[in-house]
Design an enzyme around this catalytic site. Structure first.
Site, PDB file in Angstrom:
ATOM      1  N   ALA A 172       0.825  -1.206   0.000  1.00 54.32           N
ATOM      2  CA  ALA A 172       0.000   0.000   0.000  1.00 54.32           C
ATOM      3  C   ALA A 172       0.858   1.254   0.000  1.00 54.32           C
ATOM      4  O   ALA A 172       2.044   1.220   0.311  1.00 54.32           O
ATOM      5  CB  ALA A 172      -0.906  -0.018   1.224  1.00 54.32           C
ATOM      6  N   CYS A 173       0.220   2.377  -0.339  1.00 50.76           N
ATOM      7  CA  CYS A 173       0.872   3.674  -0.220  1.00 50.76           C
ATOM      8  C   CYS A 173       1.020   3.990   1.265  1.00 50.76           C
ATOM      9  O   CYS A 173       0.102   3.735   2.024  1.00 50.76           O
ATOM     10  CB  CYS A 173       0.032   4.759  -0.879  1.00 50.76           C
ATOM     11  SG  CYS A 173      -0.083   4.573  -2.662  1.00 50.76           S
ATOM     12  N   PRO A 174       2.119   4.568   1.729  1.00 52.17           N
ATOM     13  CA  PRO A 174       3.258   4.942   0.890  1.00 52.17           C
ATOM     14  C   PRO A 174       4.379   3.912   0.901  1.00 52.17           C
ATOM     15  O   PRO A 174       5.450   4.191   0.403  1.00 52.17           O
ATOM     16  CB  PRO A 174       3.741   6.221   1.570  1.00 52.17           C
ATOM     17  CG  PRO A 174       3.526   5.922   3.029  1.00 52.17           C
ATOM     18  CD  PRO A 174       2.298   5.035   3.117  1.00 52.17           C
ATOM     19  N   MET A 175       4.128   2.709   1.444  1.00 56.03           N
ATOM     20  CA  MET A 175       5.236   1.754   1.545  1.00 56.03           C
ATOM     21  C   MET A 175       5.763   1.354   0.171  1.00 56.03           C
ATOM     22  O   MET A 175       6.947   1.062   0.018  1.00 56.03           O
ATOM     23  CB  MET A 175       4.810   0.515   2.346  1.00 56.03           C
ATOM     24  CG  MET A 175       4.605   0.757   3.833  1.00 56.03           C
ATOM     25  SD  MET A 175       6.016   1.560   4.626  1.00 56.03           S
ATOM     26  CE  MET A 175       7.232   0.262   4.491  1.00 56.03           C
TER      27      MET A 175
END
Lengths: 77, 268, 778
Positions: free
Chosen positions: C716-719
């Site tokens: 997922a964002c921001p990973m």
């Protein structure tokens, strides 16, 4: 004359006065706790009496901080 | 450097910053910072630097946690009263980030030990609350050519600047400690607790900036604030060519211990 | 079908499906079905491939955790004949047979069906086994018996065709009282028995789940009358079917739909379905519980006496609410019951009727409805068995672990080995384990939660530790789940991590501290809060420094493993195989044959036919269409896509040519065929996450060749951006990186963020349910 103390412009009635006088009229109760920067240079304590304030000067009172008590807030900008 | 998945997640908000990134986080993890004083300033400094993943954090303080500390020294909890401050601090630092290494010194800094302690660190932070220590830290860091952050708080005010070799030092501004009788007794030294957080986080930020090599440090600038007016300003400082410690011809060539008011030993 | 006791009815839909499944297996063996497609088909039939290729595990539905002695004997026989010689009890209160070869799969399924057992929905994106509290119907503390509801609901669900192609798995549980032993707040749909104004009913929780991103279930109804259990299930299932995410396998459980929609919208959409059916009394479940009553076979009573017998009774025998009847827990070794021992005990239990066995979530066997006078007989049988843990304190058998890397393709560590090592360490200590029979120590081999580490007092889930470049098995340590207070469930939180090899000593040291202090604390959680958590930390600290591989290679080989830890054999998840995998197969096929077309001397007619075939078949699955022959593929495509105006009518003739098998004609229409393929891919791209159609959009550019490839799908964002940055850090200026991103937020954010850092985004190409982004490092 108009000088800048601690970043603020101030109009003084006195025609001549020394740094020592200025500390007095600015109600600095413990001048031992203050270093004075005069137009960018730190003044030696020994010249507080002999240095006169003139129109346009930029003066900073820099306080010792890290113990002790002052009668009023040291930085009132 | 190979970050573990946990590290990637833990430091993701750093890595996201263009100015930090993976390389910056790696610098932090490799950095060594010494925090002198586990009190009001030391508390936020230690917590934020631990959280940031500064790989090695030294913390030095000779005191034990006192109930009167808890109003501002947020790293210590009520259950810690009586525990050495460095132990209490280490415990919280590792709780916030088990990824780091914390070295404790249950001691105060004085002329005979300070050079030996600071030599292993990249950056030193002054979180003390007495002039003897402040001058000692300044002199030792200048002599050892170590960068450090100065900090002081009182009542509703705070001041800080950062010294790096070649720039103004504490003695450039304050030549010598105030005369003993000018220092009011410590029982009257009140301070609004949150001020410690305001200033400590500024000092922690300076340490991070120094390690990362980003932004403009508070070198040759004294940052001051008054929380009642919530006014911040900085005054430019100059390196004093006649400074007794950092000039080309210093008059101070060895460290001396100042006299300490008894209760002044307690850090903020 | 013959009449015998069953916990659910399997006719008639299932039988038709089996015919199809048998044909699919035959085609797969003959190499005619793509393995990916076959996987999606077989997992929904409860057939999982193990780590060993071509070896399968077959999961058998046990509604209400129940199985009859005759059924369990059949499972044991199957295990003997076709499998590993045992029956395995799972953490979802059902049984499995391991090590079945593909050629025997159908035989196994048919032999199970003969005794009323089904594997349908054992895995895949289906309605899974419906669980209950394992002592429902016999506990004096229950609000009422919930087994009949789970049984009736299972029968209803297995006979509904739409139970087998949901966006993701759908789990249902019933607890008989607030103790919540079926974990209704950790599942997709949970019913907690409750009586309000004299009316039986349920408190209903939904959208909970464990897994790598655990969520505690949300209260959907404070109370529904018991007659509405089907209506609620049906409505939630329909809603999930319509709105669930079918594109991203990492975010498609019901809990993610809740997260996306948030409460108000989720509840509104649920009520859209529920209000349509809630007053239809014809839908009420027809309850069909089995009686919990004594059946005295009149056999000779064995009298056993002595301290061992008394200890066993204290530990494992509980009086039922039915006077004179006893229930007995038989703790199994890691859930395994040897086939011959299963037969021995089931032959005995059969004397007492069909309603004598349950499975529990700790992978143990529960025995019920035994007249107390026969306890001596049962004791003799159990202690005549070798492979069980009844001679130890219940804590030993209560530890839960998933199967881990032993058979599971996702496993990192081997929790079976760990569990064994902990057991060996503890039973050879002088700890008084009888003090802690309610302590839950659960372990999973990876972040997925088959070992239920989130609901543990002390939980572990596998991870890779690294030291000087060597990998060693390690576990995250979690602690402090709160279960059993309705509405206040909390999952265990990570405290620290530790190498696998140090865990037995860690557990010993922790228990050594806790057991003498247990009486002082109201609960294990109170102990944790006061001192236990700190102790766990300091123990982990103590074990933090793992010896290097040279110093002690043992640390690098997991408990029960034969060689050093390696991730080379990690595979992709079996259970989520679904639609998008099948679509991808065709999408890839289009690309492959397109390339082949460009080669000199290509068989143009044949390549075009393959493209046309793949393009026509690609989206049939989204309409629920399954085609046996090529001809049927083209026919379905014509009818459901061209006639239905999803695809331009100008392609009708070329599809007809293919349908008639007139391959040689195709090269004349090369451009039209390629345009059709593009149109189908564009149509797929225009579908939303639930794979419904929206308006068409422009197709994307072609991907460039790259040096480094990273798959950030499901991140997922921001990973995803964080990880992209870290990879870019390792590249040289000018070097290219290809990353795979999910649709939606990731594709909207990551390329822009990369560009803001000064790198060049060379291309963004949608490829099936994800995007390929090519970046050139600045």
């Amino acid at each position: 004359m108009i000088i800048t103390i601690n970043g603020q412009s101030e109009t003084l009635d006195q025609a001549t006065l020394s740094i020592a006088d200025l500390l007095k009229i600015k109600n600095v109760e413990m001048p031992e706790m203050v270093s004075v920067e005069y137009n960018g240079d730190i003044l030696d304590r020994s010249v507080f009496n002999s240095t006169s304030v003139k129109d346009g000067d930029v003066i900073e009172f820099l306080y010792f901080m890290g113990g002790g008590r002052h009668s009023r807030s040291v930085y009132e900008f | 450097m190979n970050f573990t998945d946990d590290q990637i997640e833990r430091y993701s908000r750093h890595i996201l910053l263009k100015e930090v990134g993976g390389a910056g986080q790696e610098k932090l993890l490799k950095a060594k910072v010494l925090i002198i004083g586990a009190g009001g300033l030391g508390a936020p400094i230690a917590l934020y630097l631990a959280a940031a993943g500064v790989g090695t954090l030294g913390i030095i303080d000779g005191d034990r946690v006192d109930l009167s500390n808890l109003q501002r020294q947020v790293i210590h909890f009520t259950a810690d009263v009586g525990v050495p401050k460095v132990e209490s601090a280490k415990d919280k630092m590792l709780q916030i980030n088990p990824d780091i290494n914390v070295i404790t010194y249950q001691d105060i800094v004085y002329s005979k030990n300070i050079l030996d302690i600071i030599k292993d660190y990249d950056f030193i932070i002054d979180g003390t609350d007495n002039f003897s220590a402040k001058f000692l830290i300044n002199d030792a860091c200048v002599m050892a050519k170590k960068p450090y952050s100065h900090g002081g708080i009182l009542r509703f005010d705070g001041q800080t600047f950062t010294h790096t070799p070649g720039h103004a030092c504490y003695r450039c501004v304050f030549k010598e400690p105030p005369p003993k009788n000018a220092v009011p007794t410590c029982s009257q030294a009140g301070v609004l607790g949150a001020i410690a957080g305001m200033l400590g986080t500024v000092q922690a930020t300076e340490a991070l900036k120094y390690i990362l090599g980003i932004g403009d440090l508070l070198t040759d600038r004294l940052l001051m604030f008054n929380a009642l007016k919530m006014n911040f300003r900085s005054v430019n400082l100059k390196k004093n060519p006649n400074c007794p410690i950092c000039s080309a011809t210093p008059t101070i060539t060895e460290l001396v211990d100042g006299e300490l008011p008894v209760c002044d030993l307690k850090a903020h | 079908m013959a009449t015998f006791t069953k916990f659910y009815e399997t006719a008639p839909v299932l039988l038709d499906e089996l015919v199809q499944f048998e044909a699919d297996i035959a085609e797969f063996v003959a190499g005619k079905i793509d393995p990916v497609k076959f996987k999606a088909i077989r997992v929904a039939h409860g057939v999982y491939e193990q780590r060993q290729p071509h070896t399968y595990m077959i999961r058998i539905r046990c509604a209400a955790c129940g199985i009859t002695p005759a059924q369990l004997i059949r499972c044991a026989e199957i295990g003997q004949k076709y499998g590993s010689g045992e029956v395995h009890f799972t953490t979802r209160s059902e049984v499995q047979v391991h090590d079945v070869l593909i050629e025997n799969v159908m035989t196994v399924i048919r032999e199970l069906l003969e005794v009323g057992l089904s594997t349908r929905g054992g895995g895949g994106n289906t309605i899974r086994n419906i669980l209950t509290s394992p002592d429902s119907g016999i506990s004096s503390e229950e609000v009422f018996d919930v087994d009949p509801y789970a049984m009736a609901l299972s029968t209803r669900m297995v006979n509904e065709e739409d139970s087998w192609n949901l966006p993701r798995k759908f789990k249902i549980a019933f607890s008989h009282n607030a103790q919540d032993t079926a974990y209704t707040q950790s599942t997709c749909l949970g019913y907690l028995a409750k009586i309000q104004d004299g009316q039986k009913g349920f408190e209903v929780y939904c959208a909970g789940g464990m897994g790598a991103k655990p969520m505690v279930g949300h209260l959907l109804f404070d109370f529904i009358p018991d007659t509405k259990a089907y209506h609620v299930t049906r409505a939630l299932k329909t809603m999930f079917d319509k709105h669930g995410n079918r594109r991203n396998r990492y975010a498609n459980r019901l809990k993610f739909l809740w997260k996306k929609l948030e409460r108000d919208e989720f509840v509104r959409l649920f009520h859209e379905e529920y209000d349509k059916i809630k007053d239809d009394e014809s839908l009420n479940l027809v309850l069909a519980g089995l009686p919990n009553e004594a059946k005295d076979p009149g056999i000779a009573v064995e009298t056993v006496s002595g301290p061992d017998f008394e200890t066993w009774k204290t530990r494992y025998v509980v009086a039922q609410k039915q006077p004179g009847l006893a229930s007995i827990k038989l703790p199994l070794v890691l859930g395994d019951l040897l086939s011959d021992e299963a037969r021995a005990i089931c032959d005995f239990l059969a004397l007492f009727g069909d309603n004598t066995i349950r499975c529990d979530r700790a992978q143990n066997m529960r025995i019920r409805n035994i007249p107390a006078k026969y306890l001596g007989n049962l004791y003799t049988i159990i202690f005549g068995m070798k492979h069980h843990l009844a001679k130890h304190a219940p804590f030993i058998g209560n530890m839960i672990n998933c199967t881990g890397a032993q058979t599971c393709k996702l496993g990192i560590c081997l929790p079976r080995g760990l569990s064994t090592a902990i057991r060996d360490r503890l039973i050879n200590s002088d700890l008084d384990l009888d003090q802690i029979d309610d302590l839950r120590v659960n372990m999973s081999g990876c972040p997925n939660t088959c070992g239920m580490h989130h609901i543990a007092d002390v939980g572990f889930f596998g991870k890779v530790g690294r030291k000087d470049g060597d990998m060693y098995p390690a576990y995250n340590v979690l602690a402090g789940a709160r279960i059993g207070i309705p509405g206040q469930t909390e999952y265990a939180q990570k405290v620290d991590e530790i190498s696998a090899k140090d865990i037995p000593t860690f557990m010993h040291d922790l228990l050594q501290d806790y057991i003498p202090k247990k009486a002082k604390y109201e609960s294990f959680n109170a102990y944790l809060d006061t001192e236990g958590r700190a102790l766990i930390k300091s123990l982990c600290d103590q074990f933090r420094d793992v010896p290097s591989f040279a110093q002690n290679p043992e640390y690098y080989t997991d408990w029960g493993a034969k060689k050093k830890l390696s991730l080379d054999e990690l595979g992709t998840a079996e259970c989520s195989a679904g639609m998008f995998d099948m679509i991808e197969v065709d999408e890839k096929s289009i690309k492959t044959h397109r390339k082949a077309l460009e080669v000199d001397g290509a068989d143009v007619a044949s390549e075009l036919y393959q493209i046309l075939f793949a393009a026509s078949r690609m989206l049939l699955v989204t309409r629920g269409l399954d085609s046996k022959t090529d001809e049927q593929v083209f026919e379905h495509f014509g009818k459901h896509f061209i006639e239905a105006n999803f695809i331009n009518a100008k392609f009708r003739d070329v599809v007809t040519l293919a349908k008639l098998g007139l391959k040689p004609e195709l090269p004349k229409y090369k451009d039209l065929i390629l345009e059709l393929a593009d149109a189908v891919i564009a149509l797929y791209k225009s579908m939303d996450d639930s794979l419904k159609f929206r308006s068409t959009e422009a197709p994307a550019a072609e991907a460039a060749s790259t040096l480094v490839e990273k798959d950030f799908r499901g991140v997922a964002c921001p990973m995803n951006f964080v990880k992209t940055k870290l990879v870019l850090d390792t590249l040289n200026s000018g070097q290219q990186l290809k990353i795979l991103l999910d649709d939606g937020e990731p594709i909207q954010n990551v390329p822009n963020s990369v560009a803001l850092e000064g790198h060049k985004v060379l291309s963004k190409t949608q490829s099936g349910p994800h995007w390929e982004v090519v970046i050139e490092k600045k």
